[in-house]
Design an enzyme around this catalytic site. Sequence first.
Site, PDB file in Angstrom:
ATOM      1  N   ASN A   1      80.996 -60.030  55.930  1.00 21.72           N
ATOM      2  CA  ASN A   1      82.518 -60.388  56.731  1.00 21.72           C
ATOM      3  C   ASN A   1      83.322 -60.756  55.649  1.00 21.72           C
ATOM      4  O   ASN A   1      83.219 -61.909  55.413  1.00 21.72           O
ATOM      5  CB  ASN A   1      82.325 -60.846  57.744  1.00 21.72           C
ATOM      6  CG  ASN A   1      83.778 -61.268  58.559  1.00 21.72           C
ATOM      7  OD1 ASN A   1      84.771 -60.355  58.438  1.00 21.72           O
ATOM      8  ND2 ASN A   1      83.974 -61.908  59.198  1.00 21.72           N
TER       9      ASN A   1
ATOM     10  N   LYS B   1      86.318 -61.283  55.471  1.00 25.70           N
ATOM     11  CA  LYS B   1      87.517 -61.956  55.972  1.00 25.70           C
ATOM     12  C   LYS B   1      88.935 -61.752  55.314  1.00 25.70           C
ATOM     13  O   LYS B   1      89.088 -60.260  54.852  1.00 25.70           O
ATOM     14  CB  LYS B   1      87.418 -63.437  56.162  1.00 25.70           C
ATOM     15  CG  LYS B   1      85.964 -63.749  56.917  1.00 25.70           C
ATOM     16  CD  LYS B   1      85.780 -65.164  57.172  1.00 25.70           C
ATOM     17  CE  LYS B   1      84.416 -65.372  57.912  1.00 25.70           C
ATOM     18  NZ  LYS B   1      84.374 -66.753  58.243  1.00 25.70           N
TER      19      LYS B   1
ATOM     20  N   HIS C   1      85.152 -61.866  67.030  1.00 31.54           N
ATOM     21  CA  HIS C   1      84.751 -62.997  65.871  1.00 31.54           C
ATOM     22  C   HIS C   1      85.294 -64.222  66.311  1.00 31.54           C
ATOM     23  O   HIS C   1      86.642 -64.263  66.872  1.00 31.54           O
ATOM     24  CB  HIS C   1      85.260 -62.539  64.311  1.00 31.54           C
ATOM     25  CG  HIS C   1      84.519 -63.562  63.345  1.00 31.54           C
ATOM     26  ND1 HIS C   1      85.179 -64.695  63.098  1.00 31.54           N
ATOM     27  CD2 HIS C   1      83.636 -63.433  62.639  1.00 31.54           C
ATOM     28  CE1 HIS C   1      84.377 -65.298  62.180  1.00 31.54           C
ATOM     29  NE2 HIS C   1      83.343 -64.565  61.814  1.00 31.54           N
TER      30      HIS C   1
ATOM     31  N   GLU D   1      87.013 -66.398  64.578  1.00 32.62           N
ATOM     32  CA  GLU D   1      88.306 -66.670  64.327  1.00 32.62           C
ATOM     33  C   GLU D   1      89.311 -65.679  65.177  1.00 32.62           C
ATOM     34  O   GLU D   1      90.455 -66.300  65.300  1.00 32.62           O
ATOM     35  CB  GLU D   1      88.509 -66.443  62.668  1.00 32.62           C
ATOM     36  CG  GLU D   1      87.367 -67.230  61.830  1.00 32.62           C
ATOM     37  CD  GLU D   1      86.873 -66.915  60.616  1.00 32.62           C
ATOM     38  OE1 GLU D   1      86.382 -67.563  59.902  1.00 32.62           O
ATOM     39  OE2 GLU D   1      87.177 -65.822  60.102  1.00 32.62           O
TER      40      GLU D   1
ATOM     41  N   GLU E   1      76.975 -66.124  66.566  1.00 27.90           N
ATOM     42  CA  GLU E   1      77.662 -66.796  65.694  1.00 27.90           C
ATOM     43  C   GLU E   1      77.887 -68.298  66.202  1.00 27.90           C
ATOM     44  O   GLU E   1      79.239 -68.448  66.955  1.00 27.90           O
ATOM     45  CB  GLU E   1      78.612 -66.210  64.946  1.00 27.90           C
ATOM     46  CG  GLU E   1      79.785 -65.551  65.810  1.00 27.90           C
ATOM     47  CD  GLU E   1      81.085 -65.347  65.531  1.00 27.90           C
ATOM     48  OE1 GLU E   1      81.316 -65.362  64.073  1.00 27.90           O
ATOM     49  OE2 GLU E   1      82.018 -65.593  66.098  1.00 27.90           O
TER      50      GLU E   1
ATOM     51  N   GLY F   1      81.941 -71.098  58.591  1.00 22.61           N
ATOM     52  CA  GLY F   1      82.754 -71.585  57.425  1.00 22.61           C
ATOM     53  C   GLY F   1      82.663 -73.240  57.337  1.00 22.61           C
ATOM     54  O   GLY F   1      83.566 -73.762  56.583  1.00 22.61           O
TER      55      GLY F   1
ATOM     56  N   SER G   1      76.844 -69.125  58.431  1.00 22.01           N
ATOM     57  CA  SER G   1      76.605 -69.546  57.273  1.00 22.01           C
ATOM     58  C   SER G   1      75.097 -69.155  56.738  1.00 22.01           C
ATOM     59  O   SER G   1      74.579 -70.010  56.156  1.00 22.01           O
ATOM     60  CB  SER G   1      76.692 -71.076  57.336  1.00 22.01           C
ATOM     61  OG  SER G   1      78.201 -71.530  57.689  1.00 22.01           O
TER      62      SER G   1
ATOM     63  N   GLY H   1      79.333 -64.603  55.773  1.00 17.23           N
ATOM     64  CA  GLY H   1      80.894 -64.722  55.511  1.00 17.23           C
ATOM     65  C   GLY H   1      80.840 -64.795  54.072  1.00 17.23           C
ATOM     66  O   GLY H   1      80.713 -63.886  53.408  1.00 17.23           O
TER      67      GLY H   1
END
Length: 256
Positions: free
Chosen positions: A13, A15, A98, A100, A170, A176, A216, A237
């Site tokens: 991903n 991002k 996701h 985010e 996740e 992150g 992560s 990520g």
Amino acid sequence: MKKDLRRVVIAGNWKMNKTRSESTELLKQLSDISANNDVIVVTCVPFTNLETALAVTKGTAIKVGAQNVHFEKNGAFTGEISADMLKELGVEYVVIGHSERRQYFGETDETVNLRTKAALDAGLIPLMCVGELLEEREACITEEVLARQIKLDMAGFTADQVKKTVIAYEPVWAIGTGKTATAEQAGEACGFIRSVIAKLHGNDVANAVTIQYGGSMNAKNATELLAQADVDGGLIGGASLIADDFKAIINAAVSG
């Protein structure tokens, strides 16, 4: 991983990273990844890079995914992209829900459900994300949160639709942040998600569903995480933006 029951999916991903020229460079570095029937490799790039990614990865073992999709086929939804638009381009996968997107853009379990159904109806493979906040884990309600998300995000799904959906666990506190769930925590959570699906649709369906870990995962911890029976890959990520690190994770999946 249980490769005899289900395929492993390693998805990067990206991002909001990489221009088209930077995407070309990174994808060329990844282009020598060997095809493997047990492990699928996906790069989920920004919308502006989709055509570039599809062109550069043509003829390679790398699949291309988008990072979001709208639930309507068309209409007055400025800034959104439909599943049919992605399908026409040649995109095969799409990240949905996701953390985010949930945190910054108002995604809810209801919209995740609608987006996932739209993706499936168009022939895309959803990478549907679920996971608990730090305060929810500390309050010992991780399983309650995951059960609620699975039941709402997949409400109304047929058994076939469930089997076609890749679920990415996740833990939000590990996105992150550099923090990672221990291998045991990841395995337990993915195993619990599978148990919820089993109660809803039976063991055969649950055993066929690919469940990734998405918090992560990196080149150093991939082998340990992927050794868990219910962890069927990763939604990667930061490590997916570094060719050698992403390849190391793929190699861990192939050899695991």
